[in-house]
Enzyme design. Structure first.
Site, PDB file in Angstrom:
ATOM      1  NE  ARG A  60      42.720  48.583  54.908  1.00  0.00           N
ATOM      2  CZ  ARG A  60      43.809  47.917  54.290  1.00  0.00           C
ATOM      3  NH1 ARG A  60      44.851  48.980  54.279  1.00  0.00           N
ATOM      4  NH2 ARG A  60      43.951  46.850  53.853  1.00  0.00           N
ATOM      5  CD1 TRP A  84      44.857  41.350  52.457  1.00  0.00           C
ATOM      6  CD2 TRP A  84      45.973  40.045  51.088  1.00  0.00           C
ATOM      7  NE1 TRP A  84      45.238  41.984  51.429  1.00  0.00           N
ATOM      8  CE2 TRP A  84      46.037  41.490  50.633  1.00  0.00           C
ATOM      9  CE3 TRP A  84      46.876  39.246  50.329  1.00  0.00           C
ATOM     10  CZ2 TRP A  84      46.811  41.851  49.631  1.00  0.00           C
ATOM     11  CZ3 TRP A  84      47.489  39.721  49.252  1.00  0.00           C
ATOM     12  CH2 TRP A  84      47.384  41.074  48.848  1.00  0.00           C
ATOM     13  CG  HIS A 108      52.065  52.342  45.891  1.00  0.00           C
ATOM     14  ND1 HIS A 108      51.868  52.117  44.472  1.00  0.00           N
ATOM     15  CD2 HIS A 108      51.217  51.557  46.465  1.00  0.00           C
ATOM     16  CE1 HIS A 108      51.059  51.133  44.160  1.00  0.00           C
ATOM     17  NE2 HIS A 108      50.626  50.604  45.426  1.00  0.00           N
ATOM     18  CG  HIS A 109      51.236  48.230  49.041  1.00  0.00           C
ATOM     19  ND1 HIS A 109      49.809  48.172  49.065  1.00  0.00           N
ATOM     20  CD2 HIS A 109      51.500  48.069  47.895  1.00  0.00           C
ATOM     21  CE1 HIS A 109      49.363  47.786  47.705  1.00  0.00           C
ATOM     22  NE2 HIS A 109      50.411  47.849  47.042  1.00  0.00           N
ATOM     23  CB  SER A 155      49.214  25.143  43.006  1.00  0.00           C
ATOM     24  OG  SER A 155      48.301  25.239  41.893  1.00  0.00           O
ATOM     25  CB  SER A 156      50.892  30.155  41.851  1.00  0.00           C
ATOM     26  OG  SER A 156      49.656  30.443  42.427  1.00  0.00           O
ATOM     27  CG  HIS A 208      36.156  38.911  52.579  1.00  0.00           C
ATOM     28  ND1 HIS A 208      35.157  38.082  51.705  1.00  0.00           N
ATOM     29  CD2 HIS A 208      36.504  39.971  52.049  1.00  0.00           C
ATOM     30  CE1 HIS A 208      35.127  39.176  50.697  1.00  0.00           C
ATOM     31  NE2 HIS A 208      35.886  40.203  51.025  1.00  0.00           N
ATOM     32  CD  GLU A 245      48.296  37.675  43.728  1.00  0.00           C
ATOM     33  OE1 GLU A 245      47.153  37.220  43.989  1.00  0.00           O
ATOM     34  OE2 GLU A 245      49.074  37.152  43.160  1.00  0.00           O
ATOM     35  CE  LYS A 300      46.350  46.709  29.549  1.00  0.00           C
ATOM     36  NZ  LYS A 300      46.541  46.302  27.950  1.00  0.00           N
ATOM     37  CB  THR A 342      45.970  51.542  33.650  1.00  0.00           C
ATOM     38  OG1 THR A 342      46.884  51.000  34.285  1.00  0.00           O
ATOM     39  CG2 THR A 342      44.674  51.023  33.951  1.00  0.00           C
ATOM     40  CG  HIS A 376      51.547  46.968  43.575  1.00  0.00           C
ATOM     41  ND1 HIS A 376      50.751  47.528  44.189  1.00  0.00           N
ATOM     42  CD2 HIS A 376      51.094  47.608  42.170  1.00  0.00           C
ATOM     43  CE1 HIS A 376      49.851  48.373  43.371  1.00  0.00           C
ATOM     44  NE2 HIS A 376      50.329  48.133  42.426  1.00  0.00           N
ATOM     45  CB  SER A 424      40.669  42.878  25.475  1.00  0.00           C
ATOM     46  OG  SER A 424      41.261  43.878  26.147  1.00  0.00           O
ATOM     47  CE1 TYR A 452      48.613  47.376  37.646  1.00  0.00           C
ATOM     48  CE2 TYR A 452      50.190  46.961  39.182  1.00  0.00           C
ATOM     49  CZ  TYR A 452      49.346  47.990  38.621  1.00  0.00           C
ATOM     50  OH  TYR A 452      49.207  49.331  38.815  1.00  0.00           O
ATOM     51  CG  ASP A 511      46.020  19.173  26.836  1.00  0.00           C
ATOM     52  OD1 ASP A 511      46.047  20.132  27.697  1.00  0.00           O
ATOM     53  OD2 ASP A 511      45.356  18.091  27.063  1.00  0.00           O
TER      54      ASP A 511
END
Length: 819
Positions: free
Chosen positions: A455, A144, A307-308, A174-175, A79, A260, A336, A333, A258, A273, A262, A109
Site C-alpha cells: 500500500r 487518513w 486487529h489493526h 459536529s459529529s 482521498h 468508525e 443480516k 453481520t 474500528h 433494510s 461500523y 422535527d
C-alpha cells in the site's frame, strides 16, 4: 343566526418553498439541513473522485512521474479523509439521517433543531479547514489515520498536518452534536405506539450509530489534542526519545477507528433494510434478530480495534483476544445477510435501480466481509497487512458496500426529497457501468497484494508482475468516473424535466411515505399513532403480510388539508452560523498563530452561544404536553445533557488512562515530589461544597424563590472561581518554583493536560452559572423556567464527580506503587 367562522385551510407548503438564500442560511428545518449536508457531501465526492483518479493515473505504468512523491502522498491521504469524513458519514447520517429520522418516527422535527443547524455549519467549516491546503500550506500527507511519528513536526513541518488535526477536531464537534441530537430524538420523540420493536430498521441503525459516535469520537479527540500539543507546545506524547510511544496514537485512533467502520456501515445496513422489503413486497425477515445483531455489532466493535495492530508486537494474549472478537463480529453481520436473502426469496420483486443497488450491496459486502474474516487471523494479517489486499478489502466493504447502499437509497428517496422521479433507464445504465467498473478496479487488487505490491507505494519498477493489473485498474477507475457522470446527468435532467412524483411511488411501508411529496415544513398534520410494524403498509392494506396486489385504503394516501396556524414551527436562527464561524476562527487562528483571531473567534462563540440559549421566550420552560408524550417521560434537554455527560466520561477516561500509563514511564520530577496535597484538598472541599450550593439554588427556583435561587447560584460560581484560583496557584508554583514546565517530562505534560482540561470544564461551568445568575437577577428565571438551572446543575455535578476521580487517582494514590 350568524354563520360560524371556519378555519382557513391552505395548500400544504413543502419544505423547499420560500425563504431565499437567507432562509437557507437561517433554517433549522431538518429536511433543509439534510439537503445542505447532501449537497456539500456530493461536492466533496467530486474532490475525492478527482484525488482517486490522480492516484490511479500515477500508478498506471511503472516508473511514472505524473505526480511527485509528495503530491502522491497528499492525494491518497485526502482521498481517504474526504471519503470517510466528508462523503460517506455526512451522506448517511447528515443527509439520510436528518431527512428520515423525524419522518420515520412520526415527529415534526429533531429534538434540538438549532443544534442540528449548528452541526451542519460546523461540519462545513471543518471540511473547509481540512481542504485549506489546496490554497495554503499544502494538503495532509501522512495517510487518513495519521500515524505517529510521521505526523510530528520534525517529519511533517508546515501546516498540512495541522489542517488535518484541527479539521478533524472541528468535524468531531459536529459529529458529536449530530449524534446527541439524533439519539435524543429517537429515544424520546417517537410517535405514540412506536415501541422499539416497531421502529424501522434504519432508525435502529442510526440509534446504534449515534451511541458509537458518542462513545468513540472522544478517544480520537484526545489523540488529536495530544498531536496538537506535540506540534505546538513541544510535548512528547508520541516521541520514543522522551519515553513515550507512538503506539499510544494507534490505540487512541483505532479505539475510535474500528467503531468508525461500523459508524459508516450500520446506516448502510439500515438503508438496505428499507429498500429490500419495499421492492420485494414483503416484510423484513427476522426483524428482531436484525435489531439484536446491530446491538451486538456495536458491543463487539469496541473489542476489535487491535486487529489493526497485529504487526506492532502486542503479544500472543492480546493478539488472540482481538482475533476472537474480530471473528465473533462476523456472526451478527452474517445474520443480516441471511435476513436480506430470505426477504428477497419468494418476494414479488420489482427490479428498480434502487433494488439493483441493494442486491449488489449484499453481494459486494459479502465478498469484503469474507476477506475481513481472513484478516482477523494474526498470521494471515501479518502477511497481508500493508499490501494491496487491504486496499481491496476496505473498498469492497465501504466503496462497494456503503457507497452502493447510499446510491440505492438515493434512487429510492430522491422522489420524496425533490418531488421528481429519477430516470430509470439512465439509472440502470449507471448501475451496470458502476458494478462492472468497481469490481474491475478493486477485485484485481487482491492479486496485486498476493504478488507483493504494498500500500501507499508511489511508483514501481517494471516486470514485477504488477504492470497489467495497475493499467487495467486505472482504465476502469475512469469508467467509475463515467458512471458518476451519468448519475449527475440523471439528477440535473430529472430536477428540470423529471416526472412529478406521487406521495407513494414505490408502494412503501413506513411513515415517511404517508406525507405529501416533497414533505410539508411540519411533516405531519396530525402526529400519527402507530399500532404495528410497517405502519403505513398496515394503514393501506390492513395486514403486514399483504402482497400489495390488494386495493389500498384510499384514505391512507389521500392528501389532507390542514389549519397550519395551529402547528408550532420553531423560528429560524442565524446564531448557529455565528457559533460555527467562532469555532472556525479559533481553530485557524491557532494554526497560523493569529491570536487576535483566536480571541475574536472565542468572543463570537461565547456571545453567540449565550444569545442562542436565551433567544426565544420559551427558554428554560418544560412543555408538559411534550413531556407526557415522550418515551422516557423526561424533557428532551435532560436526556440530551445526560447523553453529553456519557460522551464526556469517555473523554476523561482517555485522559486519565494516558496519565496512569505515562507517569510510570516518566523521569523526575515525579508526582510524589511536587503535588500540593493540603492546597488541593482544600480546593476539592470547596468544589464539593459548590455542588451543595447548586442543589440549594435549584430548590430556590423550584419553589419560585428568585432571590435565594440567584444567591446560591452566585455562591456556586464563587466557589468554582476559588477552585480555579487554587489550580492557577498550583500550576504557577510548579512552573516557577519547582521548574516543572509543560514539557518537562511525561508526568508534567499529562498532569497539566488532565487537570487543565478539567479546569477548562469548570471554567465553562462558571460562565454558565454567571449567565444563569444574571438571568435570575433580572427576574427571567422562575419556577416554570427552573429546567435551565437543573440542566446547568447536572453539568456542574458531573464536573465535581470527575474531579473526585482525578483527585483520588492523581493526588491520593501518588505514592502507591504501580498505581
Amino acid at each position: 343566526m350568524a354563520a360560524q367562522p371556519k378555519p382557513i385551510y391552505v395548500r400544504e407548503l413543502n419544505y423547499l418553498e420560500g425563504g431565499g438564500i437567507y432562509g437557507w442560511l437561517t433554517t433549522i428545518d431538518h429536511k433543509r439541513i439534510a439537503v445542505l449536508y447532501g449537497v456539500t457531501a456530493l461536492v466533496m465526492l467530486v474532490f475525492a473522485g478527482a484525488e482517486a483518479l490522480l492516484v490511479r493515473t500515477q500508478l498506471m505504468v511503472p516508473n511514472n512521474h505524473f505526480l511527485t512523491a509528495h503530491q502522491y502522498n497528499q492525494f491518497f491521504t485526502m482521498h481517504g479523509l474526504t471519503m470517510i469524513f466528508l462523503v460517506i458519514m455526512p451522506l448517511e447520517t447528515g443527509f439520510f439521517g436528518n431527512f428520515l429520522i423525524p419522518l420515520q418516527i412520526g415527529a415534526r422535527d429533531v429534538a434540538f433543531p438549532r443544534l442540528n443547524a449548528l452541526s451542519y455549519w460546523v461540519f462545513l467549516l471543518g471540511a473547509i479547514t481540512i481542504n485549506l491546503g489546496w490554497i495554503w500550506g499544502g494538503l495532509p500527507n501522512d495517510g487518513w489515520f495519521g500515524y505517529a511519528n510521521l505526523t510530528e513536526s520534525f517529519y511533517s513541518p508546515g501546516l498540512n498536518i495541522d489542517f488535518y488535526d484541527v479539521g478533524l477536531l472541528i468535524l468531531g464537534v459536529s459529529s458529536v452534536m449530530s449524534a446527541l441530537n439524533f439519539f435524543v430524538t429517537i429515544i424520546n420523540m417517537r410517535a405514540p405506539g412506536m415501541t422499539f420493536f416497531r421502529m424501522p430498521m434504519f432508525i435502529w441503525s442510526l440509534l446504534v450509530t449515534t451511541i458509537l459516535i458518542l462513545l468513540a469520537f472522544p478517544a480520537l479527540t484526545v489523540g488529536l489534542i495530544f498531536l496538537f500539543m506535540d506540534r505546538y507546545f513541544d510535548t512528547h506524547y508520541y516521541r520514543v526519545i522522551a519515553g513515550a510511544t507512538p503506539m499510544l496514537w494507534q490505540h487512541l485512533f483505532w479505539i475510535f477507528g474500528h467503531p468508525e467502520v461500523y459508524i459508516m456501515i450500520l446506516p448502510a445496513f439500515g438503508l438496505i433494510s428499507e429498500i429490500i422489503p419495499v421492492f420485494s413486497h414483503k416484510p423484513l425477515f427476522g426483524y428482531p434478530m436484525m435489531a439484536y445483531s446491530m446491538i451486538l455489532i456495536a458491543f463487539l466493535s469496541y473489542g476489535v480495534w487491535g486487529h489493526h495492530m497485529f504487526a506492532t508486537g502486542m503479544g500472543p494474549i492480546a493478539d488472540s483476544t482481538f482475533a476472537i472478537t474480530s471473528m465473533l463480529i462476523a456472526i451478527p453481520t452474517g445474520i443480516k445477510i441471511f435476513s436480506w436473502i430470505a426477504t428477497v426469496w419468494g418476494g414479488r420483486l420489482q427490479f428498480s435501480t434502487a433494488f439493483l443497488y441493494a442486491l449488489a450491496f449484499v453481494i459486494q459486502f459479502t465478498i469484503g466481509g469474507l476477506s475481513g474474516i481472513m484478516h482477523a487471523s494474526p498470521p494471515i494479517d501479518l502477511e497481508q497487512t500493508d499490501s494491496y489486499i487491504i486496499v481491496a478489502h476496505f473498498h469492497y466493504v465501504l466503496g462497494l458496500g456503503a457507497l452502493f447502499a447510499i446510491l440505492g437509497a438515493f434512487f429510492m428517496y430522491f422522489p420524496k426529497i425533490t418531488g421528481r422521479m429519477l430516470n430509470e433507464k439512465l439509472g440502470k445504465w449507471g448501475f451496470w457501468l458502476g458494478v462492472w467498473s468497481f469490481n474491475a478496479t478493486f477485485f484485481p487488487m487482491h492479486f496485486l497484494g498476493e504478488l507483493g505490491m504494498p500500500r501507499r507505494i508511489y511508483t514501481y519498477a517494471p516486470h514485477m508482475g504488477w504492470d497489467f493489473w495497475n493499467y487495467w485498474e486505472t482504465i476502469n477507475a475512469y469508467v467509475i468516473a463515467l458512471s458518476f457522470i451519468i448519475l449527475a446527468i440523471n439528477v440535473f435532467w430529472s430536477l428540470q424535466n423529471g416526472e412529478r412524483a406521487p406521495a407513494d411511488p414505490w408502494d412503501a411501508r413506513t411513515l415517511e411515505w404517508s406525507v405529501p411529496t416533497p414533505p410539508p415544513v411540519y411533516n405531519f398534520a396530525t402526529v400519527p399513532t402507530v399500532t404495528a410494524r410497517d405502519p403505513f403498509w398496515v394503514a393501506k392494506y390492513g395486514n403486514v403480510e399483504a402482497t400489495g396486489l390488494e386495493q389500498p385504503n384510499a384514505a391512507a394516501v389521500a392528501p389532507s388539508l390542514v389549519d397550519i396556524s395551529k402547528i408550532h414551527i420553531p423560528a429560524p436562527s442565524l446564531y448557529p452560523v455565528f457559533i460555527a464561524l467562532g469555532i472556525f476562527g479559533m481553530g485557524v487562528g491557532m494554526l497560523v498563530e493569529w491570536y487576535r483571531v483566536v480571541l475574536m473567534g472565542g468572543l463570537l462563540l461565547a456571545i453567540s452561544a449565550i444569545s442562542l440559549a436565551f433567544e426565544y421566550p420559551s427558554w428554560g420552560r418544560e412543555d408538559p404536553h411534550a413531556v407526557a408524550e415522550s418515551f422516557l417521560g423526561l424533557d428532551s434537554r435532560k436526556v440530551g445533557i445526560w447523553s453529553f455527560i456519557g460522551s464526556e466520561c469517555v473523554f476523561f477516561a482517555s485522559l486519565i488512562s494516558t496519565y496512569m500509563v505515562y507517569k510510570a514511564r516518566s523521569t523526575g520530577p515525579f508526582d510524589a515530589d511536587v503535588l500540593n496535597i493540603p492546597l488541593t484538598s482544600f480546593s476539592t472541599f470547596v468544589l464539593l461544597m459548590s455542588s451543595l450550593l447548586m442543589v440549594l439554588a435549584l430548590a430556590g427556583f423550584q419553589r419560585n424563590d428568585k432571590f435565594w435561587g440567584t444567591f446560591w447560584l452566585i455562591g456556586t460560581a464563587i466557589f468554582g472561581c476559588i477552585f480555579l484560583g487554587g489550580q492557577v496557584y498550583e500550576f504557577g508554583d510548579f512552573w516557577l518554583n519547582e521548574g516543572m514546565v509543560f514539557n518537562s517530562n511525561l508526568f508534567s505534560q499529562c498532569f497539566y493536560t488532565l487537570v487543565g482540561f478539567h479546569g477548562f470544564h469548570v471554567f465553562i461551568g462558571v460562565c454558565w452559572l454567571i449567565a444563569l445568575a444574571v438571568a435570575g437577577a433580572l427576574g427571567k428565571i422562575d419556577m416554570k423556567r427552573s429546567l435551565a438551572v437543573e440542566i446547568g446543575g447536572l453539568y456542574w455535578h458531573f464536573v465535581d464527580i470527575v474531579w473526585v476521580v482525578i483527585f483520588t487517582l492523581v493526588y491520593l494514590m501518588r505514592t502507591i506503587k504501580h498505581a
